[in-house]
Design an enzyme around this catalytic site. Structure first.
Site, mmCIF file in Angstrom:
data_model
loop_
_atom_site.group_PDB
_atom_site.id
_atom_site.type_symbol
_atom_site.label_atom_id
_atom_site.label_comp_id
_atom_site.label_asym_id
_atom_site.label_seq_id
_atom_site.Cartn_x
_atom_site.Cartn_y
_atom_site.Cartn_z
ATOM 1 N N GLY A 11 49.482 41.618 42.160
ATOM 2 C CA GLY A 11 49.978 40.379 41.580
ATOM 3 C C GLY A 11 49.512 40.232 40.151
ATOM 4 O O GLY A 11 49.189 41.208 39.477
ATOM 5 N N CYS A 12 49.450 39.014 39.696
ATOM 6 C CA CYS A 12 49.052 38.684 38.325
ATOM 7 C C CYS A 12 47.671 39.258 38.012
ATOM 8 O O CYS A 12 46.719 39.028 38.752
ATOM 9 C CB CYS A 12 49.042 37.167 38.171
ATOM 10 S SG CYS A 12 48.262 36.577 36.679
ATOM 11 N N PHE A 13 47.570 39.993 36.908
ATOM 12 C CA PHE A 13 46.277 40.602 36.600
ATOM 13 C C PHE A 13 45.213 39.588 36.217
ATOM 14 O O PHE A 13 44.026 39.848 36.358
ATOM 15 C CB PHE A 13 46.362 41.742 35.596
ATOM 16 C CG PHE A 13 47.081 41.525 34.300
ATOM 17 C CD1 PHE A 13 47.182 40.303 33.667
ATOM 18 C CD2 PHE A 13 47.665 42.624 33.676
ATOM 19 C CE1 PHE A 13 47.837 40.148 32.461
ATOM 20 C CE2 PHE A 13 48.330 42.491 32.468
ATOM 21 C CZ PHE A 13 48.410 41.242 31.854
#
Length: 178
Positions: A11-13
Site C-alpha cells: 500500500g501507501c509507502f
C-alpha cells in the site's frame, strides 16, 4: 554484522514506512519505487498507474536483531495481503502487496512467510513475489513522512495509528524502545 536489505510493498509507502521505523534492529527505511518499466519515475507518474512500479520501502536491518522473516510477518500483520492491487481506498497496481527478494534465501523465506500469513486469513493471500529490479528512491518529501507532514495529513491520521496499534499489540518484542 553487515546491514541487510528487504524491499516490500503493502500500500501507501508513507504508511508502511511509519510501521518499520519503529522496529528494533531496523537501521533505515527508505520510500521508493520498484517493479516497473519507467526509468527514474516520479511520484506523479507512479500515481498515474502507467509505470508498473509499486510504492515500496527498502528496509536496512541488522539480522542479529530482527530477521527477514520477522519483517515479513510484521508486514503481513499491518496491511491486508488479501486485497489485490489496493489497500483500503488506495486503488491501483502501485499499491499492490509484493515482496522483492534480493537473494535466493529471501525468496525461500518469502514463500514460507506467505504460507504463514495464509494460515491466518480465510481469503487468499494475493501478495506477489517479484524479481528484484532497479530501486528508485522516492522524492525527498516522501522520506520519513509520518514524522513530519504526516502528523497533519488526515489520510495518514486515519491509516497509520491503527497499523501502529497492531504492531505494538502483536510485535511488542520487536518495537524499538522510545
Amino acid at each position: 554484522m553487515a546491514t541487510e536489505y528487504a524491499i516490500i510493498a503493502g500500500g501507501c509507502f508513507w504508511c508502511t514506512e511509519a510501521v518499520f521505523k519503529q522496529i528494533h534492529g531496523v537501521v533505515s527505511v527508505e520510500s521508493g519505487y520498484i517493479g516497473g518499466h519507467t526509468e527514474n519515475p516520479t511520484y506523479k507518474q507512479v500515481c498515474g498507474g502507467d509505470t508498473g512500479h509499486a510504492e515500496a520501502i527498502r528496509i536496512g536491518f541488522d539480522p542479529e536483531k530482527v530477521s527477514f522473516g520477522d519483517l515479513l510477518d510484521i508486514s503481513f500483520a499491518t496491511h491486508d495481503p488479501t486485497q489485490l492491487n489496493r489497500q483500503g481506498n488506495d486503488i491501483g497496481t502501485q499499491y499492490r502487496s509484493a515482496i522483492f527478494p534480493v537473494s535466493e534465501e529471501q525468496l525461500e523465506e518469502a514463500k514460507m512467510a506467505i504460507a504463514r500469513a495464509q494460515s491466518e486469513h480465510n481469503d487468499a493471500i494475493v501478495t506477489t513475489i517479484e524479481a528484484h529490479s532497479t530501486w528508485y528512491p522516492a522524492e525527498d518529501y516522501h522520506q520519513d513522512y509520518w514524522a513530519g507532514e504526516g502528523q497533519g495529513n488526515r489520510y495518514c491520521l486515519a491509516v497509520i495509528p491503527p497499523k501502529l496499534q497492531k504492531l505494538h499489540k502483536r510485535f511488542a518484542a520487536y518495537t524499538a524502545p522510545e
